[in-house]
Scaffold this active site. Structure first.
Site, short mmCIF file in Angstrom:
data_model
loop_
_atom_site.label_atom_id
_atom_site.label_comp_id
_atom_site.label_asym_id
_atom_site.label_seq_id
_atom_site.Cartn_x
_atom_site.Cartn_y
_atom_site.Cartn_z
N ALA A 8 -36.02 -48.53 1.45
CA ALA A 8 -35.53 -49.35 2.20
C ALA A 8 -34.01 -49.43 2.00
CB ALA A 8 -36.13 -50.65 2.02
N ARG A 11 -29.91 -44.43 2.90
CA ARG A 11 -28.95 -44.13 4.11
C ARG A 11 -30.04 -44.46 5.29
NH1 ARG A 11 -26.35 -41.08 0.47
NH2 ARG A 11 -28.17 -39.77 0.24
N ARG A 34 -37.84 -48.52 -5.10
CA ARG A 34 -38.43 -48.14 -6.38
C ARG A 34 -38.33 -49.28 -7.26
NH1 ARG A 34 -34.96 -47.34 -9.52
NH2 ARG A 34 -32.88 -46.61 -8.63
N GLY A 97 -40.21 -38.35 7.21
CA GLY A 97 -38.79 -37.63 7.43
C GLY A 97 -38.47 -36.98 6.03
N SER A 121 -41.82 -34.44 10.15
CA SER A 121 -40.74 -33.18 10.81
C SER A 121 -39.40 -33.48 9.91
CB SER A 121 -40.45 -33.86 12.19
OG SER A 121 -39.38 -32.91 12.74
N GLY A 122 -39.03 -32.11 9.66
CA GLY A 122 -37.55 -32.18 9.12
C GLY A 122 -36.42 -32.50 9.95
N ASN A 123 -36.87 -33.01 11.15
CA ASN A 123 -35.79 -33.76 11.86
C ASN A 123 -36.60 -34.42 13.16
OD1 ASN A 123 -33.64 -34.21 13.89
ND2 ASN A 123 -32.41 -32.93 12.58
N MET A 124 -36.29 -35.70 13.23
CA MET A 124 -36.85 -36.66 14.00
C MET A 124 -36.14 -36.76 15.51
SD MET A 124 -39.74 -38.01 12.58
CE MET A 124 -40.42 -37.83 11.07
N HIS A 154 -24.10 -30.70 5.64
CA HIS A 154 -24.57 -31.84 5.41
C HIS A 154 -23.53 -32.70 4.40
CE1 HIS A 154 -28.42 -30.93 7.18
NE2 HIS A 154 -28.61 -32.18 7.34
N LYS A 158 -26.30 -35.07 -0.14
CA LYS A 158 -27.67 -34.39 0.18
C LYS A 158 -28.24 -33.53 -1.10
CE LYS A 158 -30.27 -32.14 3.69
NZ LYS A 158 -31.64 -32.93 3.54
N1 LIG Z 1 -36.33 -35.81 9.13
C1 LIG Z 1 -35.35 -36.36 9.47
O1 LIG Z 1 -34.95 -36.61 10.66
C2 LIG Z 1 -34.28 -36.81 8.48
C3 LIG Z 1 -34.66 -36.81 7.10
N2 LIG Z 1 -33.88 -36.90 6.29
C4 LIG Z 1 -34.30 -36.94 4.74
O2 LIG Z 1 -34.84 -38.29 4.54
C5 LIG Z 1 -34.75 -38.18 2.95
C6 LIG Z 1 -33.85 -39.52 2.52
O3 LIG Z 1 -32.55 -39.26 3.12
P1 LIG Z 1 -31.31 -40.56 2.66
O4 LIG Z 1 -31.84 -41.86 3.26
O5 LIG Z 1 -30.23 -39.78 3.07
O6 LIG Z 1 -31.62 -40.58 1.06
P2 LIG Z 1 -31.20 -41.86 0.19
O7 LIG Z 1 -31.16 -41.47 -1.22
O8 LIG Z 1 -30.04 -42.60 0.83
O9 LIG Z 1 -32.56 -42.52 0.23
C7 LIG Z 1 -34.00 -42.53 -0.25
C8 LIG Z 1 -34.10 -43.87 -0.80
O10 LIG Z 1 -35.70 -43.66 -1.22
C9 LIG Z 1 -35.66 -44.33 -2.30
N3 LIG Z 1 -36.90 -44.02 -3.32
C10 LIG Z 1 -37.12 -42.89 -4.22
N4 LIG Z 1 -38.21 -42.84 -4.64
C11 LIG Z 1 -38.73 -44.21 -4.14
C12 LIG Z 1 -40.25 -44.75 -4.67
N5 LIG Z 1 -40.97 -44.06 -5.44
N6 LIG Z 1 -40.25 -45.86 -3.96
C13 LIG Z 1 -39.55 -46.40 -2.95
N7 LIG Z 1 -38.28 -45.91 -2.73
C14 LIG Z 1 -37.89 -44.72 -3.26
C15 LIG Z 1 -34.26 -44.23 -3.01
O11 LIG Z 1 -34.13 -44.99 -3.93
P3 LIG Z 1 -32.94 -44.80 -5.32
O12 LIG Z 1 -31.90 -44.28 -4.70
O13 LIG Z 1 -32.77 -45.99 -6.16
O14 LIG Z 1 -33.84 -43.75 -6.05
C16 LIG Z 1 -33.48 -44.21 -1.99
O15 LIG Z 1 -33.07 -45.66 -1.49
C17 LIG Z 1 -34.16 -36.78 2.38
O16 LIG Z 1 -35.18 -35.98 1.94
C18 LIG Z 1 -33.36 -36.39 3.81
O17 LIG Z 1 -33.28 -34.91 3.96
C19 LIG Z 1 -32.60 -37.88 6.61
C20 LIG Z 1 -32.29 -37.80 7.69
C21 LIG Z 1 -33.18 -37.42 8.81
O1 LIG Z 2 -30.38 -35.36 4.19
C1 LIG Z 2 -30.11 -35.57 5.30
O2 LIG Z 2 -28.90 -36.55 5.39
C2 LIG Z 2 -30.69 -35.00 6.50
N1 LIG Z 2 -31.73 -34.49 6.24
C3 LIG Z 2 -32.67 -33.71 7.31
C4 LIG Z 2 -32.70 -32.29 6.95
O3 LIG Z 2 -32.79 -31.88 5.78
O4 LIG Z 2 -32.45 -31.48 7.95
C5 LIG Z 2 -32.24 -34.09 8.51
C6 LIG Z 2 -30.62 -34.41 8.84
O5 LIG Z 2 -30.24 -33.15 9.22
C7 LIG Z 2 -29.99 -35.16 7.91
#
Ligand SMILES: NC(=O)C1=CN([C@@H]2O[C@H](COP(=O)(O)OP(=O)(O)OC[C@H]3O[C@@H](n4cnc5c(N)ncnc54)[C@H](OP(=O)(O)O)[C@@H]3O)[C@@H](O)[C@H]2O)C=CC1
Ligand SMILES: O=C(O)C1=N[C@H](C(=O)O)C[C@H](O)C1
Length: 265
Positions: A8, A11, A34, A97, A121-124, A154, A158
Site C-alpha cells: 500500500a 509508488r 510488510r 502488476g 500483466s507486465g503493463n496494465m 525508467h 526501478k
Molecule cells: N504491470 C504494471 O502495469 C506496472 C507494474 N509495476 C511493477 O510493480 C512493482 C512495484 O512497483 P513500485 O510501486 O514502483 O515499487 P515500490 O517499491 O514503490 O512499491 C512496492 C511496495 O510493496 C511493498 N512490499 C514489499 N514486500 C511486501 C510484502 N511482503 N507485503 C506487503 N508489502 C510489501 C514495499 O514495501 P517496502 O518498500 O517497505 O519493502 C513497497 O511499499 C514493480 O515490480 C514494478 O515493476 C509498476 C508500475 C506498473
Molecule cells: O517499475 C515501474 O515503474 C514500471 N514497471 C512496469 C514494467 O516493468 O514494465 C510497468 C511500467 O513501465 C512502470
C-alpha cells in the site's frame, strides 16, 4: 466489489488506493504493507493523499484476504508468490502488476490459478497493450531482414531489467515472427560482441530520474526503420487498468488471464 491493496505504501500502492476510491462500484476493503513498514497503523486514504477512508494499513494479509473479493498487487516477486497462495485459499481475484518474476514464480502463479482468478500483466495500461498488438502485426509482416530492438527507460528506483513491459513487447514480437523469445533474446551487449545475429530480438535498458516508463520497438531494415513508442505520463493509467482487470475477473472462473483478455484484444 471489495478490493484490497497490498504494497500500500509503494509508488503504485498509493495510486491503486486512489483508483479504488475513485471507481464507482468498488470499495477499499484492506491495505497491507510488510512487517516493520512505517505505514502500518495509518489510514490508507491519508497515505494516498485522500481524506481518511476508514481502512487501517496492516501487516496481516490473512485477515484482509478473508474479507475481500479481490487484491491488487504491485509489490515484489517474493511477496506476490506468497499472496497468490493466499488468493487461491480465499478463492478471490488477484491482479498482479509485479514484474521481475522468474520461471519458478510463474509456475507458482499457474498453480494458484487453479483456485484464484489471476490477471497478470507486465503493463496494465490500454496504450501498451494496444502497442503489443501492433508489434505482433508488424513483426508478422516483416522478415528477418528487419532487426527488432526494444528500448526502455525508467526511474532510478526501478530494480528489475528489462522491464516487464519490454518483455511483454518482446513476446509480442516473437509471437508475430513465430519464434521463441528465450532463444532469440539478447539483453546485454558489452565489449567485442561480433556482428548482430540474424533474428535476434535485442533489449536496451536506461535508468534515471523520475521517468514513469518509456518504451519503443524499432524494426531496422535495409534502408528504412519503423519505430513505435509508448510514453507513460501518469501511474494512474496502470492503476485504472488494474481496477478494470479486477472488475472483469470478478465474474470469471479460476484461471490465469492477461490484459489482452480484459481488453478483448
Ligand atoms: N504491470 C504494471 O502495469 C506496472 C507494474 N509495476 C511493477 O510493480 C512493482 C512495484 O512497483 P513500485 O510501486 O514502483 O515499487 P515500490 O517499491 O514503490 O512499491 C512496492 C511496495 O510493496 C511493498 N512490499 C514489499 N514486500 C511486501 C510484502 N511482503 N507485503 C506487503 N508489502 C510489501 C514495499 O514495501 P517496502 O518498500 O517497505 O519493502 C513497497 O511499499 C514493480 O515490480 C514494478 O515493476 C509498476 C508500475 C506498473
Ligand atoms: O517499475 C515501474 O515503474 C514500471 N514497471 C512496469 C514494467 O516493468 O514494465 C510497468 C511500467 O513501465 C512502470
Amino acid at each position: 466489489m471489495r478490493l484490497a491493496v497490498v504494497g500500500a505504501e509503494g509508488r503504485m500502492g498509493r495510486m491503486l488506493i486512489r483508483a479504488v476510491a475513485e471507481t464507482e462500484g468498488c470499495t477499499l476493503s484492506g491495505a497491507v504493507e510488510r512487517e516493520g513498514s512505517s505505514a502500518l497503523g495509518q489510514d490508507a486514504g491519508t497515505l494516498a493523499g485522500l481524506p481518511p477512508l476508514g481502512v487501517t494499513v496492516t501487516d496481516d494479509p490473512l485477515t484482509v484476504f478473508a474479507a475481500t473479493d479481490g487484491v491488487l498487487d504491485f509489490t515484489t516477486p517474493a511477496a506476490t508468490t506468497v499472496f497468490a497462495e493466499l488468493s487461491a485459499q480465499a478463492r478471490i481475484v488477484h491482479v498482479i502488476g509485479t514484474t521481475g518474476l522468474a520461471e519458478a514464480d510463474f509456475r507458482k502463479l499457474a498453480a494458484a490459478a487453479h483456485h484464484a482468478r489471476i490477471v497478470r500483466s507486465g503493463n496494465m495500461s490500454l496504450g501498451v497493450n494496444l502497442l503489443a498488438g501492433l508489434v505482433r502485426k508488424v513483426a508478422a509482416a516483416l522478415g528477418e531482414d528487419f532487426d527488432i530492438e526494444i528500448v526502455e527507460m525508467h526511474h532510478r528506483m526501478k530494480v528489475d531489467a528489462p522491464s516487464g513491459t519490454a518483455l511483454l513487447l518482446g513476446e509480442a514480437a516473437a509471437e508475430g515472427r513465430g519464434v521463441d523469445l528465450a532463444e532469440t533474446r539478447v539483453s546485454t551487449r558489452d565489449g567485442h560482441t561480433g556482428a548482430r545475429r540474424p533474428g535476434d530480438i535485442g533489449f536496451a535498458t536506461l535508468r534515471g530520474g523520475t521517468v514513469i516508463g518509456d518504451h519503443s520497438v524499432t524494426f531496422a531494415g535495409p534502408g528504412e526503420r519503423i519505430t513505435i513508442s509508448h510514453h507513460a505520463e501518469d501511474r494512474a493509467i496502470f492503476a485504472r487498468g488494474a481496477v478494470s482487470a479486477a472488475l472483469w475477473a470478478h465474474a470469471k472462473p479460476p484461471g490465469l488471464y492477461g490484459m489482452a483478455d480484459v481488453l478483448g484484444l
